[in-house]
Design an enzyme around this catalytic site. Structure first.
Site, PDB file in Angstrom:
ATOM      1  N   LYS A   1       0.831  -1.210   0.000  1.00  0.00           N
ATOM      2  CA  LYS A   1       0.000   0.000   0.000  1.00  0.00           C
ATOM      3  C   LYS A   1       0.867   1.262   0.000  1.00  0.00           C
ATOM      4  O   LYS A   1       0.645   2.172  -0.788  1.00  0.00           O
ATOM      5  CB  LYS A   1      -0.929   0.026   1.242  1.00  0.00           C
ATOM      6  CG  LYS A   1      -1.857  -1.169   1.351  1.00  0.00           C
ATOM      7  CD  LYS A   1      -2.804  -1.028   2.543  1.00  0.00           C
ATOM      8  CE  LYS A   1      -2.109  -1.034   3.896  1.00  0.00           C
ATOM      9  NZ  LYS A   1      -1.520  -2.333   4.272  1.00  0.00           N
TER      10      LYS A   1
ATOM     11  N   ARG B   1      -9.062   0.712   9.234  1.00  0.00           N
ATOM     12  CA  ARG B   1      -8.519  -0.596   9.608  1.00  0.00           C
ATOM     13  C   ARG B   1      -9.508  -1.434  10.398  1.00  0.00           C
ATOM     14  O   ARG B   1      -9.186  -2.543  10.803  1.00  0.00           O
ATOM     15  CB  ARG B   1      -7.280  -0.384  10.459  1.00  0.00           C
ATOM     16  CG  ARG B   1      -5.982  -0.726   9.766  1.00  0.00           C
ATOM     17  CD  ARG B   1      -4.877  -0.512  10.763  1.00  0.00           C
ATOM     18  NE  ARG B   1      -3.668  -1.185  10.425  1.00  0.00           N
ATOM     19  CZ  ARG B   1      -2.715  -0.711   9.629  1.00  0.00           C
ATOM     20  NH1 ARG B   1      -2.883   0.430   9.024  1.00  0.00           N
ATOM     21  NH2 ARG B   1      -1.618  -1.386   9.441  1.00  0.00           N
TER      22      ARG B   1
ATOM     23  N   ARG C   1      12.003  -5.581   4.470  1.00  0.00           N
ATOM     24  CA  ARG C   1      11.704  -4.174   4.186  1.00  0.00           C
ATOM     25  C   ARG C   1      12.669  -3.211   4.879  1.00  0.00           C
ATOM     26  O   ARG C   1      13.046  -3.413   6.027  1.00  0.00           O
ATOM     27  CB  ARG C   1      10.275  -3.859   4.647  1.00  0.00           C
ATOM     28  CG  ARG C   1       9.979  -2.364   4.666  1.00  0.00           C
ATOM     29  CD  ARG C   1       8.540  -2.066   4.618  1.00  0.00           C
ATOM     30  NE  ARG C   1       7.823  -2.436   5.828  1.00  0.00           N
ATOM     31  CZ  ARG C   1       6.501  -2.292   5.945  1.00  0.00           C
ATOM     32  NH1 ARG C   1       5.790  -1.825   4.950  1.00  0.00           N
ATOM     33  NH2 ARG C   1       5.913  -2.646   7.064  1.00  0.00           N
TER      34      ARG C   1
ATOM     35  N   ARG D   1      11.924  -1.367  10.366  1.00  0.00           N
ATOM     36  CA  ARG D   1      10.890  -0.984  11.326  1.00  0.00           C
ATOM     37  C   ARG D   1      10.865  -1.945  12.517  1.00  0.00           C
ATOM     38  O   ARG D   1      11.057  -3.130  12.368  1.00  0.00           O
ATOM     39  CB  ARG D   1       9.523  -0.984  10.630  1.00  0.00           C
ATOM     40  CG  ARG D   1       9.160   0.368  10.042  1.00  0.00           C
ATOM     41  CD  ARG D   1       7.953   0.295   9.148  1.00  0.00           C
ATOM     42  NE  ARG D   1       6.817  -0.385   9.744  1.00  0.00           N
ATOM     43  CZ  ARG D   1       5.615  -0.449   9.183  1.00  0.00           C
ATOM     44  NH1 ARG D   1       5.403   0.138   8.016  1.00  0.00           N
ATOM     45  NH2 ARG D   1       4.633  -1.090   9.770  1.00  0.00           N
TER      46      ARG D   1
ATOM     47  N   ARG E   1       0.458  -8.892  13.557  1.00  0.00           N
ATOM     48  CA  ARG E   1      -0.191  -7.936  12.647  1.00  0.00           C
ATOM     49  C   ARG E   1      -1.093  -8.663  11.652  1.00  0.00           C
ATOM     50  O   ARG E   1      -2.158  -8.146  11.299  1.00  0.00           O
ATOM     51  CB  ARG E   1       0.863  -7.106  11.911  1.00  0.00           C
ATOM     52  CG  ARG E   1       1.439  -5.998  12.786  1.00  0.00           C
ATOM     53  CD  ARG E   1       2.812  -5.569  12.337  1.00  0.00           C
ATOM     54  NE  ARG E   1       2.830  -4.948  11.031  1.00  0.00           N
ATOM     55  CZ  ARG E   1       3.897  -4.918  10.250  1.00  0.00           C
ATOM     56  NH1 ARG E   1       5.024  -5.482  10.635  1.00  0.00           N
ATOM     57  NH2 ARG E   1       3.840  -4.324   9.086  1.00  0.00           N
TER      58      ARG E   1
END
Ligand code: ADP
Ligand code: ZN
Length: 219
Positions: free
Chosen positions: A13, A88, A125, A158, A169
């Site tokens: 996203k 969300r 990431r 992160r 998550r």
């Protein structure tokens, strides 16, 4: 044009929203980015949100909805925006409907992504500490080791991109966020794209949709 990107963590996203925002000349609004800026700036909101984020839990609705409403009311959103990370859960979807009133979103795009792809993307990431651009150790490596291609900022991993928090998550996504896909589907405004392919391929499909929403993608 008001565009909402939905999908699990790792769907891309943020990556897509950034390029799309530049192409369409619209602001990119990422609740995750705004929250992380508050955490690194040690603001009162950041202090309240930090713990939830590190655990992979949702930050309480009151905090996030207030934060988003302030952002959406800024003058640069008059021509529209690309929203990523919100809503969300169903209660956020209803709050967003209230914020947008009659002129609801023009396009809600669900980036459908499979679990192995999600885990591979999140665990590799890298994020720019200055402009929050996303990179990936293998899929989208930066030109210079650990430096942002765009601004030269230092890249970091992160806090919530570790195996244990990724698992949490994904659970939160399935339980709380996937009903939001159904919510927009029932309203008839949802487009589904497979987002397992590489970033450029997904971007091209999104751009096609923004030009001419095609009913064949409708869920
Ligand atoms: P991802 O989609 O990869 O999980 P985000 O950057 O969108 O990452 O979000 C990171 C974290 O920020 C979430 O796990 C959550 O704690 C918090 N967050 C972001 N957006 C929201 C939201 N709309 N409501 C509640 N918490 C949020
Ligand atoms: Zn950068």
């Amino acid at each position: 044009m008001k565009i909402i990107l939905l999908g699990p963590p790792g769907a891309g996203k943020g990556t897509q929203a950034k390029v799309l925002a530049e192409k369409l000349g619209l602001p990119h609004i990422s609740t995750g980015d705004i929250l992380r800026q508050n955490v690194s700036g040690n603001t009162p909101l950041g202090k309240q949100a930090q713990d939830f984020m590190n655990r992979g839990a949702l930050v309480p609705d009151e905090l996030v909805t207030q934060m988003l409403s302030e952002r959406i009311n800024q003058s640069d959103t008059q021509r529209g925006f690309i929203l990523d990370g919100y809503p969300r859960n169903i209660s956020q979807a209803e709050a967003l409907d209230n914020m947008l009133k009659k002129s609801g979103p023009d396009l809600v795009i669900y980036l459908d992504t499979s679990e192995p792809v999600i885990i591979q993307r999140l665990s590799g990431r890298l994020v720019c500490s200055v402009c929050s651009e996303n990179f990936h150790i293998k899929n989208m490596p930066p030109k210079v080791d650990m430096a942002c291609d765009k601004c030269g900022g230092k890249l970091y991993q992160r806090n919530d991109d570790n195996p244990q928090t990724i698992k949490k998550r994904l659970e939160v996504y399935l339980k709380e966020s996937s009903p939001v896909v159904q919510y927009y589907n029932q309203k008839g405004s949802l487009y589904r794209l497979s987002a397992d392919g590489d970033a450029e391929m997904v971007l091209n499909k999104i751009i096609e949709l923004t030009k001419e929403p095609n009913d064949s993608h409708k869920v």
